[in-house]
Design an enzyme around this catalytic site. Structure first.
Site, PDB file in Angstrom:
ATOM      1  N   LYS A  85       0.961  -1.204   0.176  1.00  0.00           N
ATOM      2  CA  LYS A  85       0.034   0.096   0.061  1.00  0.00           C
ATOM      3  C   LYS A  85       0.891   1.029   0.286  1.00  0.00           C
ATOM      4  CE  LYS A  85      -4.099  -1.421   1.820  1.00  0.00           C
ATOM      5  NZ  LYS A  85      -4.354  -3.157   1.938  1.00  0.00           N
ATOM      6  N   GLU A 107     -10.834   6.103   2.530  1.00  0.00           N
ATOM      7  CA  GLU A 107     -11.810   5.216   3.626  1.00  0.00           C
ATOM      8  C   GLU A 107     -10.262   4.444   3.641  1.00  0.00           C
ATOM      9  OE1 GLU A 107     -10.662   5.149  -0.138  1.00  0.00           O
ATOM     10  OE2 GLU A 107     -10.390   3.225  -0.213  1.00  0.00           O
ATOM     11  N   SER A 374       2.634 -10.242  -0.692  1.00  0.00           N
ATOM     12  CA  SER A 374       2.120  -8.810  -0.127  1.00  0.00           C
ATOM     13  C   SER A 374       2.555  -7.445   0.899  1.00  0.00           C
ATOM     14  CB  SER A 374       0.141  -8.716  -1.227  1.00  0.00           C
ATOM     15  OG  SER A 374      -0.466  -9.336  -0.454  1.00  0.00           O
TER      16      SER A 374
HETATM   17  C1  LIG Z   1      -4.892  -4.347   1.365  1.00  0.00           C
HETATM   18  C2  LIG Z   1      -4.288  -5.332   1.272  1.00  0.00           C
HETATM   19  C3  LIG Z   1      -4.189  -6.046   0.327  1.00  0.00           C
HETATM   20  C4  LIG Z   1      -5.628  -6.553  -0.480  1.00  0.00           C
HETATM   21  O1  LIG Z   1      -5.821  -5.128  -1.128  1.00  0.00           O
HETATM   22  P1  LIG Z   1      -5.899  -5.275  -2.852  1.00  0.00           P
HETATM   23  O2  LIG Z   1      -5.841  -3.746  -4.359  1.00  0.00           O
HETATM   24  O3  LIG Z   1      -6.382  -6.668  -3.280  1.00  0.00           O
HETATM   25  O4  LIG Z   1      -4.431  -5.367  -2.891  1.00  0.00           O
HETATM   26  C5  LIG Z   1      -3.420  -7.453   0.208  1.00  0.00           C
HETATM   27  N1  LIG Z   1      -2.402  -7.436   0.930  1.00  0.00           N
HETATM   28  C6  LIG Z   1      -2.290  -6.742   2.097  1.00  0.00           C
HETATM   29  C7  LIG Z   1      -1.168  -7.381   2.947  1.00  0.00           C
HETATM   30  C8  LIG Z   1      -3.497  -5.819   1.789  1.00  0.00           C
HETATM   31  O5  LIG Z   1      -2.627  -4.664   3.493  1.00  0.00           O
END
Ligand SMILES: *Cc1c(COP(=O)(O)O)cnc(C)c1O
Length: 393
Positions: A85, A107, A374
Site C-alpha cells: 500500500k 476510506e 503483499s
Molecule cells: C490491503 C491489502 C491487500 C488487498 O488489497 P489489493 O488492492 O487487492 O492488493 C492485500 N494484501 C495486503 C497485505 C493488504 O494490506
C-alpha cells in the site's frame, strides 16, 4: 475526460454529475505529471530512501522442495509500512502536493489503507481525514491508534452496514463538497476512472522490478504468478509487467471465506456478476435484485464485494485466471510459511500461497512459481491464534 477508463466493457465513471469535474481534474494532473522527470525523480527517491525499494525476490528452499518447483516470493512485506500500500499512497500524496491540495482524505476498512494514507500525510505535512465504518473502528482499535499517532483525524461512518462500502460512499460525498482543497487517496484499483489506472500505475513497480529480477537471477520469466485479490491492486501491480508475456500464467486468488458454496465469501470474480459499484462497472457480489452483498473473509484486506475493472477484463479475455481459497486453507498456508521459512505472511497473501501450492502440481522442478507476498503478518497473529483455538483441528 480524455479517456473513459474502459477495460473492454468494464470500468468507466458512474458518479454524480458534481464529481465528474473533480475526477477530471485528477485525471488531468495524473496525465500531466506521471511522466514528468521531476515528479518521477521525487517519487523514485522516496520509494528508495523512505520506503526501501527495490524489494528483493527470495527463493524459498523448503517450500520449493515441498511444492516440487522453484517457489520465489516478491517481498512487499519488507516495504516500509509492511505492505504494498505504501507504493500507492506515496504516488498519490505526491500528486496531491503538485495539485496544491491542502487536505488528504481516504476510506479504510480494516484500517491498513487508512494507516498508509495517514503515514503519507505525516511525511508530506498534509492534514489527513480517514473515513472508517463505526463497526470497523470498534474492531480495529490498533490501526485507529496508529492513524491518530500520525496526526490523522478518524471520521466514524454510521450509515449502512458501518463498514468499508459505506466509508467509500461517505468519503466520495465529502470530496464532492470539499473538492477545491481536498485530494481523495483511493486505496485500490477499483472505484471510478481515473483511480483504476492511476493506482495500477503506482503499483506496477512491483512487477517491473520482479520481471527484471527474475531475468537477472534465472535468465527466464516465471511459469506462473500468483497474487491475492481484494480490490486487486497488488495483483495488477505484479501482473502488469507480464501481460504481454503470453506464456506466463497469471493467477488471481480471491477469498472463499467459509466456503464458496456458503454465502460467506468474497469471491467477486468467481461468484459475482457484472454490476455497478462505487462508480465502476465490474464483477461484484449482488443478490437477484442487484443489491450489493457483504463480503466475508478471515483477512480484512480481502473483504470487498467488488473488484477492480481491469481484473474483470483479464478474466473475460482469459488472460488471467481466478481461483479462490478458504479461510482454513489460508491459515494453513500462513503456518506453513511461518514454520518452514521463518517469514510470517499477512493473511491476504497467505491465500496466494495456498493457491500456489495447488497450482504447483502441474509444474516442473525448474519452473518458477512467483508469489506476490503483499504484506507481513504481524497484524494478523492474534487473529490466527484465536481462529486456531476455535477450530477442532
Ligand atoms: C490491503 C491489502 C491487500 C488487498 O488489497 P489489493 O488492492 O487487492 O492488493 C492485500 N494484501 C495486503 C497485505 C493488504 O494490506
Amino acid at each position: 475526460m480524455k479517456t473513459l477508463g474502459r477495460f473492454g466493457k468494464f470500468g468507466g465513471c458512474y458518479v454524480s454529475e458534481l464529481l465528474i469535474p473533480v475526477l477530471a481534474e485528477v485525471e488531468q494532473a495524473f496525465l500531466q505529471y506521471k511522466d514528468e522527470p521531476d515528479f518521477q525523480k521525487e517519487l523514485c527517491t522516496m520509494l528508495k530512501e523512505f520506503a526501501g525499494r527495490p524489494t528483493p525476490i527470495t527463493e524459498m528452499k523448503n517450500l520449493s522442495n515441498a511444492f516440487g518447483c522453484r517457489v520465489v516470493l516478491k517481498r512487499e512485506d519488507l516495504l516500509h509500512g509492511g505492505a504494498h500500500k505504501t507504493n500507492n499512497v506515496l504516488g498519490q500524496a505526491l500528486l496531491a502536493k503538485r495539485m496544491r491540495k491542502t487536505e488528504l482524505i481516504a476510506e479504510t476498512g480494516a484500517g491498513q489503507h487508512g494507516v498508509a494514507t495517514a503515514m503519507a500525510g505525516a511525511l508530506f505535512g498534509i492534514p489527513t481525514r480517514i473515513f472508517m465504518g463505526a463497526k470497523d473502528i470498534a474492531r480495529q482499535h490498533p490501526n485507529v491508534q496508529r492513524m491518530k499517532l500520525f496526526g490523522a483525524e478518524v471520521i466514524s461512518v454510521d450509515s449502512g452496514s458501518q463498514s468499508l462500502k459505506d466509508a467509500i460512499n461517505d468519503a466520495l460525498r465529502y470530496w464532492t463538497a470539499h473538492s477545491k482543497e481536498t485530494y481523495y487517496v483511493f486505496g485500490t484499483v477499483a472505484g471510478p476512472h481515473p483511480f483504476p489506472s492511476l493506482v495500477a500505475h503506482f503499483q506496477r513497480v512491483i512487477g517491473d522490478e520482479a520481471r527484471a529480477q527474475c531475468l537477472e537471477r534465472y535468465g527466464k520469466l516465471p511459469h506462473t504468478i500468483c497474487a491475492c485479490v481484494g480490490g486487486g491492486s497488488n495483483a495488477i501491480g505484479i501482473f502488469k509487467a507480464f501481460i504481454e508475456d503470453r506464456a506466463v500464467r497469471l493467477v488471481g486468488v480471491e477469498p472463499a471465506g467459509e466456503g464458496i458454496e456458503t454465502n460467506k465469501h468474497g469471491a467477486a470474480l468467481g461468484m459475482g456478476r457484472p454490476g455497478s459499484l462505487h462508480g465502476s462497472y465490474s464483477y461484484c457480489l449482488q443478490d437477484e435484485d442487484g443489491q450489493i452483498l457483504e463480503a466475508h473473509s478471515i483477512s480484512a484486506g480481502l473483504d470487498y464485494p467488488g473488484v477492480g475493472p481491469e481484473h474483470s477484463y483479464l478474466k473475460d479475455m482469459e488472460r488471467a485466471q481466478y481461483v479462490s481459497i478458504t479461510d482454513q486453507e489460508a491459515v494453513a498456508a500462513f503456518l506453513l510459511l511461518t514454520k518452514k521459512e521463518g517469514i510470517i505472511p499477512a493473511l491476504e497473501p497467505s491465500h496466494a500461497i495456498a493457491a500456489a501450492q495447488k497450482l504447483a502440481s502441474t509444474m516442473k522442478k525448474d519452473d518458477i512459481l512467483l508469489i506476490n507476498l503483499s504484506g507481513r503478518g504481524d497484524k494478523d497473529i492474534d487473529h490466527v491464534l484465536h481462529y486456531l483455538e476455535h477450530q477442532d483441528v
